[in-house]
Design a protein around this motif. Structure first.
Motif: not given
Length: 74
Positions: A58-64, A66-67
């Protein structure tokens, strides 16, 4: 000099027609094998990319993403 070249002829003139046919066949076979190898490599990279995407945390997806949470903060 051009007379010597005419006497020598081309490589195709000196080779047996059967040998020339085998060489052309081998060339097309090698080209086909290379195309198959490149296609398999492309499929392997695509599959690996999909696997990596599916295993992201989830952290990797959040870091990627654009929000920007700050723009939604009141």
């Amino acid at each position: 000099m051009s007379k010597k070249k005419q006497e020598q002829g081309s490589l195709g003139d000196h080779l047996n027609a059967d040998v020339l046919k085998k060489l052309r066949s081998k060339k097309s076979e090698l080209k086909e094998q290379e195309e198959v190898r490149q296609e398999e490599e492309r499929k392997r990279r695509l599959e690996e990319k999909k696997r990596k995407e599916a295993n992201k945390s989830f952290e990797e997806l959040l870091n990627e993403s654009d929000l920007d949470w700050k723009s939604y903060k009141e």
